[in-house]
Design a protein around this motif. Structure first.
Motif, short mmCIF file in Angstrom:
data_model
loop_
_atom_site.label_atom_id
_atom_site.label_comp_id
_atom_site.label_asym_id
_atom_site.label_seq_id
_atom_site.Cartn_x
_atom_site.Cartn_y
_atom_site.Cartn_z
N LYS A 78 35.82 39.23 54.42
CA LYS A 78 35.08 38.36 53.52
C LYS A 78 35.10 38.96 52.12
CE LYS A 78 30.78 35.75 53.21
NZ LYS A 78 29.42 35.56 53.77
N LYS A 79 36.07 38.54 51.30
CA LYS A 79 36.28 39.18 50.01
C LYS A 79 35.41 38.60 48.91
CE LYS A 79 41.07 40.32 51.15
NZ LYS A 79 40.83 41.76 51.30
N MET A 80 34.69 37.51 49.17
CA MET A 80 33.77 36.90 48.22
C MET A 80 34.44 36.54 46.89
SD MET A 80 30.21 38.98 48.74
CE MET A 80 29.51 39.23 50.36
N GLY A 81 35.72 36.22 46.94
CA GLY A 81 36.42 35.78 45.74
C GLY A 81 36.83 36.90 44.80
N MET A 82 36.62 38.16 45.18
CA MET A 82 36.92 39.27 44.27
C MET A 82 38.42 39.35 43.97
SD MET A 82 34.05 40.39 43.45
CE MET A 82 34.45 41.88 42.58
N ASN A 83 39.28 39.05 44.94
CA ASN A 83 40.72 39.05 44.67
C ASN A 83 41.09 37.92 43.70
OD1 ASN A 83 39.90 37.32 46.72
ND2 ASN A 83 41.87 37.33 47.75
N PHE A 84 40.37 36.80 43.74
CA PHE A 84 40.60 35.71 42.79
C PHE A 84 40.18 36.12 41.38
CE2 PHE A 84 41.11 31.69 45.45
CZ PHE A 84 41.45 32.38 46.61
N PHE A 85 39.02 36.80 41.27
CA PHE A 85 38.57 37.28 39.97
C PHE A 85 39.54 38.32 39.41
CE2 PHE A 85 34.17 36.30 41.76
CZ PHE A 85 34.11 35.06 41.16
N ALA A 86 40.08 39.16 40.29
CA ALA A 86 41.09 40.13 39.86
C ALA A 86 42.30 39.42 39.27
CB ALA A 86 41.50 41.03 41.03
N MET A 87 42.72 38.34 39.93
CA MET A 87 43.87 37.59 39.43
C MET A 87 43.55 36.93 38.09
SD MET A 87 46.95 36.66 39.63
CE MET A 87 47.32 37.40 41.21
N GLY A 88 42.35 36.38 37.95
CA GLY A 88 41.96 35.77 36.68
C GLY A 88 42.01 36.76 35.53
N ASN A 89 41.45 37.97 35.78
CA ASN A 89 41.50 39.01 34.74
C ASN A 89 42.94 39.42 34.43
OD1 ASN A 89 38.72 39.08 34.59
ND2 ASN A 89 38.62 41.30 34.63
N LEU A 90 43.77 39.53 35.47
CA LEU A 90 45.16 39.93 35.25
C LEU A 90 45.91 38.89 34.42
CD1 LEU A 90 47.50 41.86 35.87
CD2 LEU A 90 47.93 40.55 37.96
N LEU A 91 45.70 37.61 34.74
CA LEU A 91 46.38 36.55 33.99
C LEU A 91 45.97 36.55 32.53
CD1 LEU A 91 46.11 33.59 36.56
CD2 LEU A 91 48.14 34.94 36.02
N LEU A 92 44.66 36.66 32.29
CA LEU A 92 44.18 36.63 30.91
C LEU A 92 44.61 37.88 30.15
CD1 LEU A 92 42.62 34.84 28.99
CD2 LEU A 92 40.51 35.99 29.69
N GLY A 93 44.58 39.04 30.83
CA GLY A 93 45.04 40.26 30.19
C GLY A 93 46.51 40.19 29.80
N CYS A 94 47.35 39.65 30.70
CA CYS A 94 48.78 39.49 30.40
C CYS A 94 48.98 38.51 29.24
CB CYS A 94 49.53 39.01 31.63
SG CYS A 94 49.69 40.25 32.93
N ALA A 95 48.16 37.46 29.20
CA ALA A 95 48.27 36.49 28.10
C ALA A 95 48.00 37.15 26.76
CB ALA A 95 47.29 35.33 28.33
N TYR A 96 46.99 38.02 26.69
CA TYR A 96 46.68 38.69 25.42
C TYR A 96 47.73 39.75 25.07
CZ TYR A 96 42.24 36.30 24.87
OH TYR A 96 41.29 35.34 24.67
N VAL A 97 48.32 40.37 26.08
CA VAL A 97 49.43 41.30 25.80
C VAL A 97 50.57 40.54 25.14
CG1 VAL A 97 51.22 42.72 26.87
CG2 VAL A 97 48.84 42.97 27.59
N LEU A 98 50.91 39.37 25.67
CA LEU A 98 51.96 38.55 25.08
C LEU A 98 51.59 38.10 23.67
CD1 LEU A 98 53.00 36.32 28.15
CD2 LEU A 98 54.21 38.28 27.19
N GLN A 99 50.31 37.81 23.45
CA GLN A 99 49.87 37.40 22.11
C GLN A 99 50.08 38.53 21.11
OE1 GLN A 99 46.03 35.42 21.84
NE2 GLN A 99 45.62 36.42 19.87
N LEU A 100 49.75 39.76 21.52
CA LEU A 100 49.98 40.90 20.64
C LEU A 100 51.47 41.09 20.37
CD1 LEU A 100 47.42 43.53 22.02
CD2 LEU A 100 47.31 42.34 19.84
N ALA A 101 52.28 40.88 21.41
CA ALA A 101 53.73 41.05 21.24
C ALA A 101 54.31 39.99 20.31
CB ALA A 101 54.41 40.99 22.61
N GLU A 102 53.74 38.77 20.37
CA GLU A 102 54.22 37.68 19.49
C GLU A 102 53.96 37.98 18.02
OE1 GLU A 102 54.01 33.27 21.02
OE2 GLU A 102 52.15 34.32 21.54
#
Length: 390
Positions: free
Chosen positions: A31-55
């Motif tokens: 019973k992970k209580m959505g923690m793996n989903f929250f991890a994915m949300g943070n990873l996606l948003l973090g990658c998006a901001y890395v790409l923004q800095l690279a742009e």
């Protein structure tokens, strides 16, 4: 420069907490209580901001398309994680891939037909709508499925409302001022990223707190319930009575003690497995027959308790007879090879008592009445002080 530093800090926060959420989800096992989903949300948003800095600034490129798609997919992952936290079984990858594919196609269409300003405005507008939907869901949850987390849900609603308002304001600035609204040295971008960095600092510990509270509540629930029947145990009954008698509307309660007649004979004849089936059957009858607000529990062996709250002697008598009759008449499909079993119970009823500290005395009274009923022939109800023949 300030906004660029803030985006760098934001990336660091998001990636660190993504790893933390993932590690927590690994420790929660089934019973992970959505923690793996929250991890994915943070990873996606973090990658998006890395790409923004690279742009380095607004541009039309594959990197920009991926950046916008990841940015929009991240709140979807958070939303799905919240649904998982509250017990809804939802998939992760299919919704995220669908959102990313559809939004990438929409970006191409908008860029070619309306231009870059419209594409960036679409991201802000869609983000504002997603966060608005999250706020509505949280407010609905406060009134329904998350009543026990009222303060926490209000706190989340306020935080999400802030990011919703900022994205809506960014949408309007883009529509009126064009891509100048996205200048990293602009005051709005600085305010936007200060809020986002604050949000990335405050929200993850708050989510961890929710998980810890839910785990603590579950442990408290396990400690207060009989593992076989899931009825309240003595500790659970005492805690529930303390809450009831601390309320202003509390009135004297009555205690019913039920004992399965000839239970040792059932165990000896059919085995302990069938005996457990009989106990679970009696527990199920109790759950279905007691009134809403009454307390049902098992205190060991074949003995059960029902505590009637806010009822007079006549109501208690009717409930006791209804329980006795329901248990007597309902068959128990205990074996595949023989006829269904029937069992009966004898019920002892205490006099009214006021206060959780009087529970032990009420149990002794009901126990004495119960044994008088056993001596008088079983399958009957008996009041403390006088009998009610069934």
């Amino acid at each position: 420069m300030v906004a660029t530093v803030l985006v760098g800090m934001l990336c660091t926060h998001l990636m660190c907490f993504s790893v933390m959420f993932w590690l927590v989800s690994k420790r929660l096992h089934g019973k992970k209580m959505g923690m793996n989903f929250f991890a994915m949300g943070n990873l996606l948003l973090g990658c998006a901001y890395v790409l923004q800095l690279a742009e380095g600034g607004p541009a039309w490129s594959l990197m920009s398309v991926v950046n916008h798609s990841l940015t929009l997919a991240s709140p979807v992952a958070y939303w799905l994680g919240a649904m998982r936290f509250f017990g809804h079984s939802v998939p992760l990858w299919r919704p995220l891939l669908a959102v990313a594919a559809l939004y990438s196609a929409a970006q191409v269409l908008v860029q070619w037909s309306l231009g870059p300003v419209a594409r960036y405005a679409m991201l802000s507008g869609m983000s504002a709508l997603l966060f608005l939907a999250m706020v509505v869901t949280v407010v609905y949850g406060v009134r329904t499925f998350a009543k026990d987390l009222y303060a926490e849900m209000v706190f989340f609603a306020l935080l999400i409302t802030g990011i919703c308002a900022l994205n809506a304001f960014k949408f309007m600035k883009l529509m009126h001022g064009g891509l100048d609204a996205l200048r990293m040295d602009g005051s709005f971008q600085v305010v936007f990223y200060i809020y986002m960095t604050s949000l990335a600092t405050v929200l993850p510990p708050s989510i961890i707190w929710l998980v810890l509270r839910r785990l603590t509540d579950e442990l408290r629930g396990i400690a207060a319930r009989d593992p076989m029947t899931q009825l309240l145990n003595r500790r659970g009954l005492t805690e529930a009575l303390q809450l009831y008698f601390n309320s202003r509307k509390a009135v004297p309660a009555h205690l019913l003690m039920l004992d399965v007649d000839h239970f040792k004979r059932i165990n000896d004849t059919y085995g302990h497995h069938i005996g457990d089936t009989v106990l679970c059957h009696v527990a199920e009858v109790l759950r279905g027959a007691v009134r809403r607000g009454d307390l049902a529990g098992r205190i060991g062996g074949e003995e059960f308790l029902v505590i009637c709250l806010d009822s007079d002697m006549q109501g208690v008598s009717h409930l006791a007879e209804r329980l006795r009759s329901a248990i007597e008449t309902q068959a128990i499909a205990a074996t595949d090879w023989g006829p269904p079993l029937h069992c009966t119970v004898t019920i002892g009823i205490s006099s009214p008592f006021s206060g959780a500290e009087a529970l032990e005395a009420a149990m002794r009274e009901a126990d004495e009445a119960l044994y008088r009923g056993k001596a008088a022939g079983r399958n009957r109800t008996e009041w403390a002080g006088h009998a009610l023949i069934s």
